[in-house]
Design an enzyme around this catalytic site. Structure first.
Site, PDB file in Angstrom:
ATOM      1  N   CYS A  70      44.128  38.661  49.111  1.00  0.00           N
ATOM      2  CA  CYS A  70      43.482  37.544  48.432  1.00  0.00           C
ATOM      3  C   CYS A  70      42.862  36.605  49.466  1.00  0.00           C
ATOM      4  CB  CYS A  70      44.494  36.785  47.573  1.00  0.00           C
ATOM      5  SG  CYS A  70      43.780  35.377  46.700  1.00  0.00           S
ATOM      6  N   ILE A  71      41.547  36.463  49.406  1.00  0.00           N
ATOM      7  CA  ILE A  71      40.872  35.591  50.365  1.00  0.00           C
ATOM      8  C   ILE A  71      41.170  34.126  50.090  1.00  0.00           C
ATOM      9  CG2 ILE A  71      39.018  37.229  50.844  1.00  0.00           C
ATOM     10  CD1 ILE A  71      37.266  35.734  48.881  1.00  0.00           C
TER      11      ILE A  71
END
Length: 408
Positions: free
Chosen positions: A186-187
């Site tokens: 997850c950025i």
């Protein structure tokens, strides 16, 4: 175009791009306009621009942009986390000074808690170990889940980490490590979502959903009261006797009278469905006992089944195991009943192949005919996320009633 209209257009465009980016790759939307739009925006248009650049600059601009894009998407850096924090801080800075004097003490208390929670869970999701598998904790992660002999088979070694891959694990090319019960990278938290922080990620989504929905409702309430003072017959839904153009004109007046309150309320209203969608999809994965990584793997199996290339045969419950590659998992109440695999020619595996299982190979045509070993029912699946090392009841080999739900 006025600055306010530019702001509205920017918010609408940003919300639209975020929606397509997040949901365009989901297996459930693979044959929908959302997936087609995702391919157009992120595949076809970039490929067309790349072809044009090859003609004009021999690909120099494309290579520079590719290096930058690779850094943004496939290297660990806090850019998106900082961007997310900036949106939160700026939106709250615009909203709270305008709305705070109008709140009662109870509303002020709930607003303080609502604003604080996303920051807390964002920190915990970012700072927590997502489940990095190291030589020191490898044995522990090997004992967490049994191999299902469908998505995960014993004996596979990670070519990068040089460790046996535990069931439900995945090597992350961004984190450069294997992650236990890997969901996705997850950025927005600059880390993977896995065994160690999945619960914090869920709480981050839930708290952010509450923040935007609660903020949107408060903003609508305050703006509605403001507009009612000028237009006594005003209601949130179009009042009788007022034309639609008049209704929109009142909204435009209210939004431009208090731009800060109006813009942040509009932003909250438009982003809430996106965050609800992410939260709902994440909870759906918990309900079905899968991760994002496993959902993608099952979608590949579904295509093999549609083509008639998937087969299974029974695994005897008392079979001999190699304790080094398949250690016992005493906390998990289920054992695999079948081995599932796909062939390249649509023919069942040959009988002399050194494959596990006994008996004849049976062709599998639907995912509905396959059980998910990791689905113990919604509440037990949720406990597995929130309580590490939780020992589930039941005897190995027994199938709880909730587990009889099949993969859809």
């Amino acid at each position: 175009m006025t600055p306010f209209k530019w702001a509205v257009a920017f918010i609408l465009g940003l919300s639209f791009m975020v929606f397509v980016t997040f949901f365009g790759r989901l297996p459930a939307l693979r044959r929908t306009p959302v997936a087609a739009l995702y391919k157009l925006i992120w595949i076809h248009i970039p490929n067309g621009l790349s072809a044009l650049d090859n003609r004009l600059t021999s690909g120099k601009l494309s290579r520079s942009l590719m290096r930058f894009g690779t850094f943004i998407m496939y290297d660990r850096h806090p850019t998106i986390v900082i961007f997310f924090l900036i949106i939160l801080v700026v939106s709250e800075y615009m909203f709270l000074p305008e709305a705070w004097p109008l709140f009662g003490w109870f509303t002020k208390l709930t607003v303080v808690i609502t604003v604080f929670m996303p920051y807390l869970f964002l920190y915990l999701a970012c700072a927590s170990d997502p489940g990095y598998i190291t030589p020191e904790n490898h044995a522990y992660h090997m004992s967490l889940y049994p191999y299902d002999y469908a998505l995960f088979h014993p004996g596979n070694v990670c070519k990068t980490c040089r460790l046996l891959k535990p069931a439900r694990s995945k090597h992350c090319s961004v984190c450069k490590r294997c992650i236990a019960r890997a969901d996705h990278h997850c950025i927005f938290i600059n880390s993977c979502v896995g065994y160690g922080n999945h619960h914090w990620f869920l709480l981050l989504l839930a708290s952010t959903t509450w923040l935007t929905s609660y903020g949107g409702m408060l903003g609508l309430s305050l703006m509605s009261s403001m507009m009612k003072q000028r237009y006594p017959t005003w209601t949130l839904w179009k009042p009788p006797g007022m034309t639609f153009n008049q209704y929109l004109a009142v909204w435009a007046w209210g939004l431009q009278t208090n731009v800060c309150l109006g813009a942040t309320t509009l932003l909250a209203i438009l982003t809430t469905p996106l965050i609800i969608g992410l939260l709902g999809y994440t909870l759906y994965l918990v309900y079905t006992g899968t991760t994002t990584n496993e959902s993608l793997k099952w979608s590949v199996f579904k295509e093999d089944m549609d083509d008639g290339y998937a087969f299974r045969r029974a695994l005897p419950p008392g079979r001999r195991r190699d304790s080094r590659t398949e250690p016992p998992c005493s906390r998990w109440p289920l054992e695999p009943a079948h081995v599932l695999l796909a062939t390249t020619d649509g023919q069942p595996p040959t009988t002399d192949a050194p494959l596990p299982g006994v008996g004849q190979w049976e062709r599998v045509l639907k995912l509905a005919h396959v059980q998910n070993l990791y689905d113990l029912g919604f509440w037990d699946n949720l406990l597995d996320s929130f309580l590490p090392n939780y020992a589930f009841g039941g005897r190995a080999g027994d199938i709880p009633s909730a587990h009889k739900r099949r993969l859809a």
